[in-house]
Design a protein around this motif. Structure first.
Motif, PDB file in Angstrom:
ATOM      1  N   VAL A  94      54.935  18.678 -22.968  1.00  0.00           N
ATOM      2  CA  VAL A  94      55.808  18.705 -24.140  1.00  0.00           C
ATOM      3  C   VAL A  94      56.600  20.008 -24.078  1.00  0.00           C
ATOM      4  CG1 VAL A  94      55.931  18.772 -26.664  1.00  0.00           C
ATOM      5  CG2 VAL A  94      54.245  17.290 -25.536  1.00  0.00           C
ATOM      6  N   ALA A  95      57.910  19.922 -24.289  1.00  0.00           N
ATOM      7  CA  ALA A  95      58.762  21.099 -24.219  1.00  0.00           C
ATOM      8  C   ALA A  95      58.301  22.166 -25.204  1.00  0.00           C
ATOM      9  CB  ALA A  95      60.217  20.708 -24.497  1.00  0.00           C
ATOM     10  N   LEU A 153      62.483  17.462 -16.386  1.00  0.00           N
ATOM     11  CA  LEU A 153      61.644  18.018 -17.448  1.00  0.00           C
ATOM     12  C   LEU A 153      60.339  18.553 -16.875  1.00  0.00           C
ATOM     13  CD1 LEU A 153      61.052  18.407 -20.526  1.00  0.00           C
ATOM     14  CD2 LEU A 153      60.040  16.116 -20.477  1.00  0.00           C
ATOM     15  N   LEU A 154      59.699  17.779 -16.030  1.00  0.00           N
ATOM     16  CA  LEU A 154      58.436  18.202 -15.448  1.00  0.00           C
ATOM     17  C   LEU A 154      58.638  19.385 -14.499  1.00  0.00           C
ATOM     18  CD1 LEU A 154      56.747  14.740 -14.762  1.00  0.00           C
ATOM     19  CD2 LEU A 154      56.095  16.425 -16.491  1.00  0.00           C
ATOM     20  N   THR A 155      59.736  19.388 -13.778  1.00  0.00           N
ATOM     21  CA  THR A 155      60.015  20.512 -12.885  1.00  0.00           C
ATOM     22  C   THR A 155      60.148  21.813 -13.673  1.00  0.00           C
ATOM     23  OG1 THR A 155      61.129  19.067 -11.290  1.00  0.00           O
ATOM     24  CG2 THR A 155      61.618  21.412 -11.152  1.00  0.00           C
ATOM     25  N   GLN A 156      60.802  21.760 -14.818  1.00  0.00           N
ATOM     26  CA  GLN A 156      60.926  22.938 -15.671  1.00  0.00           C
ATOM     27  C   GLN A 156      59.561  23.433 -16.128  1.00  0.00           C
ATOM     28  OE1 GLN A 156      63.480  21.488 -18.775  1.00  0.00           O
ATOM     29  NE2 GLN A 156      65.346  21.698 -17.560  1.00  0.00           N
ATOM     30  N   SER A 157      58.647  22.509 -16.333  1.00  0.00           N
ATOM     31  CA  SER A 157      57.318  22.879 -16.816  1.00  0.00           C
ATOM     32  C   SER A 157      56.525  23.672 -15.783  1.00  0.00           C
ATOM     33  CB  SER A 157      56.532  21.623 -17.204  1.00  0.00           C
ATOM     34  OG  SER A 157      56.025  20.952 -16.054  1.00  0.00           O
ATOM     35  N   MET A 217      63.330  12.756 -25.159  1.00  0.00           N
ATOM     36  CA  MET A 217      63.060  13.200 -23.785  1.00  0.00           C
ATOM     37  C   MET A 217      62.483  14.617 -23.729  1.00  0.00           C
ATOM     38  SD  MET A 217      63.802  10.647 -21.831  1.00  0.00           S
ATOM     39  CE  MET A 217      63.930  11.362 -20.200  1.00  0.00           C
ATOM     40  N   SER A 218      61.790  15.039 -24.788  1.00  0.00           N
ATOM     41  CA  SER A 218      61.205  16.382 -24.798  1.00  0.00           C
ATOM     42  C   SER A 218      59.736  16.380 -24.394  1.00  0.00           C
ATOM     43  CB  SER A 218      61.351  17.015 -26.186  1.00  0.00           C
ATOM     44  OG  SER A 218      60.609  16.272 -27.141  1.00  0.00           O
ATOM     45  N   GLY A 219      59.184  15.235 -24.133  1.00  0.00           N
ATOM     46  CA  GLY A 219      57.783  15.158 -23.735  1.00  0.00           C
ATOM     47  C   GLY A 219      57.516  13.893 -22.951  1.00  0.00           C
ATOM     48  N   GLY A 243      52.189  17.861 -32.838  1.00  0.00           N
ATOM     49  CA  GLY A 243      51.392  16.652 -32.618  1.00  0.00           C
ATOM     50  C   GLY A 243      51.925  15.708 -31.562  1.00  0.00           C
ATOM     51  N   PHE A 244      52.985  16.089 -30.843  1.00  0.00           N
ATOM     52  CA  PHE A 244      53.572  15.169 -29.881  1.00  0.00           C
ATOM     53  C   PHE A 244      52.675  14.961 -28.658  1.00  0.00           C
ATOM     54  CE2 PHE A 244      57.427  16.837 -32.068  1.00  0.00           C
ATOM     55  CZ  PHE A 244      57.800  15.628 -32.657  1.00  0.00           C
TER      56      PHE A 244
END
Length: 200
Positions: free
Chosen positions: A112-113, A7-11, A55-57, A120-121
C-alpha cells in the motif's frame, strides 16, 4: 499490468532483499520493473491480483499447485535480471526449499502506498483473499522482508516460522495462516501494510 509493476517497483527502493539482489539502485529499478511485470502477468492468468481502485495498493497471490500454469524458468528470469540472476536463483532456491508441496495460496506481494497507509487498505486487501482461501479450506503462506510486515501479518492470524537467511544476505520471515478464527478484524483503520512480501 505495467502500472502495478511500477507501483511494486517503487516499494522496493529501500527493501533489504531488493538491495541484496541488485545493489545498484538505478539498475535495481530497471531489473524489478521487468521481473515484476512478468510476475504480475503470470498471476493474472494463474493466480489472483487484487488492486485498490485508485491503484495505490495491490495484493498478488499465487496458487499452488497451479496446474497447467507455465513455469517461470531461469531463461525468463535471466531476460530481466542479467548479472543479478545468480542471486535471484539463490532466493528462489531458498523459498522453494521452504514452500510446502501441499495445496496452498502464496502471498507474493502486498503493498500500500505510503500516503494511504493507516487507513485499513492493507487489511482490506488481505481480507478479500482470506475469504477465498477459507472457502477452499487452504492455508496461506508468505515470506516477508521486514519485521514490520511480519508483525502486521501476525496480527491478521498468521503464525511465524523460523527465520530464513540468504547467503551473506538479510533475514526473511516465513509465515502461514491456517485457522481463520485466529485472525482479528479490530485492527482495520490502523494498518501499516507497506512492506512488500517476498515474491517467489
Amino acid at each position: 499490468m505495467a502500472a502495478i509493476a511500477t507501483l511494486l517497483t517503487q516499494s522496493l527502493a529501500d527493501d533489504p532483499i531488493a538491495e541484496w539482489l541488485v545493489p545498484d539502485p538505478t539498475e535495481r529499478r530497471s531489473v524489478f520493473q521487468g521481473v515484476l511485470a512478468m510476475e504480475v502477468d503470470h498471476a493474472v492468468d494463474w493466480g489472483d491480483v487484487d488492486v485498490l481502485l485508485d491503484m495505490s495498493g495491490v495484493a498478488v497471490w499465487r496458487r499452488h499447485p497451479a496446474e497447467d500454469a507455465p513455469v517461470l524458468s531461469d531463461h525468463h528470469l535471466g531476460t530481466f535480471t542479467r548479472g543479478a540472476l545468480p542471486r535471484f536463483q539463490q532466493l528462489s532456491a531458498l523459498l522453494n526449499g521452504y514452500r510446502s508441496d501441499a495445496p496452498h495460496h502464496w502471498l507474493a506481494w502486498l503493498y500500500v502506498a505510503r500516503d494511504r497507509r493507516g487507513q485499513g487498505f492493507g487489511s482490506a486487501l488481505l481480507a478479500r483473499h482470506h475469504q477465498v482461501v477459507d472457502q477452499l479450506r487452504l492455508p496461506a503462506d508468505v515470506v516477508v522482508t521486514s519485521e514490520n510486515a511480519r508483525d502486521f501479518l501476525l496480527f491478521h492470524g498468521y503464525v511465524a516460522g523460523v527465520p530464513l537467511r540468504l547467503p551473506s544476505g538479510p533475514r526473511l520471515w516465513p509465515l502461514r495462516r491456517v485457522n481463520p478464527r485466529s485472525a482479528r478484524s479490530d485492527h482495520v483503520g490502523r494498518s501499516q501494510a507497506g512492506e512488500p512480501a517476498c515474491g517467489g
